[in-house]
Design a protein around this motif. Structure first.
Motif, PDB file in Angstrom:
ATOM      1  N   UNK A 208      -5.122  -3.012   2.199  1.00 44.58           N
ATOM      2  CA  UNK A 208      -5.027  -2.247   1.287  1.00 44.58           C
ATOM      3  C   UNK A 208      -4.000  -1.320   1.466  1.00 44.58           C
ATOM      4  N   UNK A 209      -3.397  -0.540   0.584  1.00 42.14           N
ATOM      5  CA  UNK A 209      -2.599   0.572   0.629  1.00 42.14           C
ATOM      6  C   UNK A 209      -1.110  -0.196   0.829  1.00 42.14           C
ATOM      7  N   UNK A 210      -0.346   0.924   1.511  1.00 43.36           N
ATOM      8  CA  UNK A 210       1.135   0.542   1.799  1.00 43.36           C
ATOM      9  C   UNK A 210       1.533  -0.697   2.487  1.00 43.36           C
ATOM     10  N   UNK A 211       0.224  -1.064   3.391  1.00 47.45           N
ATOM     11  CA  UNK A 211       0.517  -2.060   4.446  1.00 47.45           C
ATOM     12  C   UNK A 211      -0.032  -3.574   3.831  1.00 47.45           C
ATOM     13  N   UNK A 212      -0.485  -3.495   2.726  1.00 47.02           N
ATOM     14  CA  UNK A 212      -1.124  -4.704   2.026  1.00 47.02           C
ATOM     15  C   UNK A 212       0.059  -5.475   1.363  1.00 47.02           C
ATOM     16  N   UNK A 213       0.681  -6.750   1.999  1.00 48.22           N
ATOM     17  CA  UNK A 213       1.856  -7.261   1.531  1.00 48.22           C
ATOM     18  C   UNK A 213       1.460  -8.140   0.554  1.00 48.22           C
ATOM     19  N   UNK A 214       0.182  -8.739   0.067  1.00 45.01           N
ATOM     20  CA  UNK A 214      -0.173  -9.651  -0.833  1.00 45.01           C
ATOM     21  C   UNK A 214      -0.642  -8.651  -2.109  1.00 45.01           C
ATOM     22  N   UNK A 215      -1.184  -7.729  -1.944  1.00 45.50           N
ATOM     23  CA  UNK A 215      -1.585  -6.790  -3.067  1.00 45.50           C
ATOM     24  C   UNK A 215      -0.522  -6.044  -3.679  1.00 45.50           C
ATOM     25  N   UNK A 216       0.511  -5.319  -2.903  1.00 44.14           N
ATOM     26  CA  UNK A 216       1.581  -4.840  -3.161  1.00 44.14           C
ATOM     27  C   UNK A 216       2.578  -5.741  -3.947  1.00 44.14           C
ATOM     28  N   UNK A 217       2.845  -6.841  -3.346  1.00 46.03           N
ATOM     29  CA  UNK A 217       3.518  -8.023  -4.175  1.00 46.03           C
ATOM     30  C   UNK A 217       3.210  -8.325  -5.609  1.00 46.03           C
ATOM     31  N   UNK A 218       1.888  -8.596  -5.760  1.00 52.11           N
ATOM     32  CA  UNK A 218       1.374  -8.963  -6.883  1.00 52.11           C
ATOM     33  C   UNK A 218       1.390  -7.790  -7.745  1.00 52.11           C
ATOM     34  N   UNK A 219       1.152  -6.733  -7.359  1.00 51.07           N
ATOM     35  CA  UNK A 219       1.119  -5.444  -8.101  1.00 51.07           C
ATOM     36  C   UNK A 219       2.624  -5.257  -9.022  1.00 51.07           C
ATOM     37  N   UNK A 220       3.529  -5.242  -7.833  1.00 47.52           N
ATOM     38  CA  UNK A 220       4.921  -5.015  -8.162  1.00 47.52           C
ATOM     39  C   UNK A 220       5.656  -6.343  -9.245  1.00 47.52           C
ATOM     40  N   UNK A 221       5.214  -7.528  -9.013  1.00 45.41           N
ATOM     41  CA  UNK A 221       5.557  -8.355  -9.732  1.00 45.41           C
ATOM     42  C   UNK A 221       4.999  -8.604 -11.131  1.00 45.41           C
ATOM     43  N   UNK A 222       3.560  -8.448 -10.930  1.00 50.29           N
ATOM     44  CA  UNK A 222       2.887  -8.731 -12.340  1.00 50.29           C
ATOM     45  C   UNK A 222       2.122  -7.727 -12.631  1.00 50.29           C
TER      46      UNK A 222
END
Length: 318
Positions: free
Chosen positions: A152-166
């Motif tokens: 979670x947070x800034x290190x979470x590649x999956x969560x951040x990518x999904x949040x930024x794209x969708x």
């Protein structure tokens, strides 16, 4: 010629006990036994030293109270009663069973679908290597990579990518008790998928091709061919993979230990971690041995149940 006469003649033809032929035969057998001892001795010694002796010691220790340094005291079945009455241990049993319920059917179905897709393509060897790479990769390295993906947070590649794209906010996979076992199951399925794919590919290639061709000539579609030919002939392979997958899910520890902290996140606690914490953190070796023995008994019961049901679902060629 009577039977007694024939037997007397046969006995007279046999070389005497102290004949050179008998002595040569006995010497050859003696040398073979010594060679057998020479080659099997180290393996048997290692098995006795590192497996059977510790197993016997753990069985005895399960009925004792010992902190690893002081005197041992016999407590009988108290360790087992304490574990069965401990909500933490019962929760660990539930999490272990949940992990098996998720990983075993999903992993085997995915592996079977991928194996069937690869069965008739060119370059199967390349695909085998690609799918098998996670199996031979260090489990710690796999867990570290997935920890970076699911954090979670800034290190979470999956969560951040999904949040930024969708614009979708995904759960905190490794810290939320309701989702942590799903994350662990996903990592387990991914890391063990290649082994089952290779096993299913070998099983599919052992099925005679003419059986499917005859069925298709008779008008059977792909679904009927799979249901009435492929699945029954592949059932021994599926049964083997099923038993191995269940036992592996009961023994899950290393990836869970690296991915999350089961102490901080109680939703990730399994029986093996309970054994580890009791023995190597709290130094309650008797309770730890009792928990390990309960896990062994649970594994044996489930495996025997699987073997008991195999006559109804597994087809062996006569």
């Amino acid at each position: 010629m009577t039977t007694s006469t024939l037997s007397r003649k046969t006995e007279t033809r046999r070389p005497p006990t102290d004949s050179p032929a008998r002595r040569t035969l006995r010497g050859r057998r003696r040398r073979e036994r010594w060679w057998a001892v020479l080659f099997l001795g180290p393996q048997l010694a290692a098995l006795l030293t590192f497996t059977l002796v510790p197993l016997g010691f753990a069985l005895v220790l399960a009925f004792m109270k010992w902190d690893g340094l002081g005197e041992k005291s016999w407590v009988g079945f108290a360790n087992f009663r304490d574990q069965l009455g401990d909500p933490t241990f019962r929760g660990a049993v539930g999490h272990t069973l949940l992990l098996g319920v998720i990983t075993v059917p999903v992993g085997l179905v995915l592996a079977l679908l991928i194996a069937m897709a690869l069965n008739n393509v060119r370059g199967k060897t390349i695909y085998r290597v690609v799918y098998f790479l996670p199996v031979v990769t260090s489990s710690v390295a796999v867990a570290v990579i997935w920890q970076m993906l699911l954090a979670s947070g800034d290190l979470g590649m999956l969560n951040n990518t999904v949040h930024d794209w969708f614009g979708i906010t995904l759960p905190d996979w490794l810290n939320d008790p309701d989702w942590v076992m799903v994350a662990i199951a996903a990592v387990t399925i991914w890391s063990s998928l290649g082994l089952n794919v290779v096993i299913f590919l070998a099983g599919l290639q052992s099925i005679p091709a003419h059986l499917g061709e005859v069925a298709r000539i008779d008008g059977a579609g792909p679904v009927r061919v799979f249901r009435h030919i492929t699945l029954p002939l592949l059932s021994p392979t599926i049964f083997f993979s099923f038993v191995v997958a269940v036992i592996s899910s009961f023994q899950a520890f290393d990836q869970i230990y690296v991915l999350v902290d089961p102490v901080a996140n109680d939703g990730a606690r399994t029986i093996v971690f309970q054994v580890y914490e009791l023995g190597f953190k709290k130094f309650e070796f008797g309770a730890s041995s009792a928990a390990a023995l309960l896990l062994t008994l649970m594994t044996i019961v489930v495996t025997l149940a699987q073997f008991g049901m195999q006559k109804r679902f597994v087809h062996y060629e006569s």
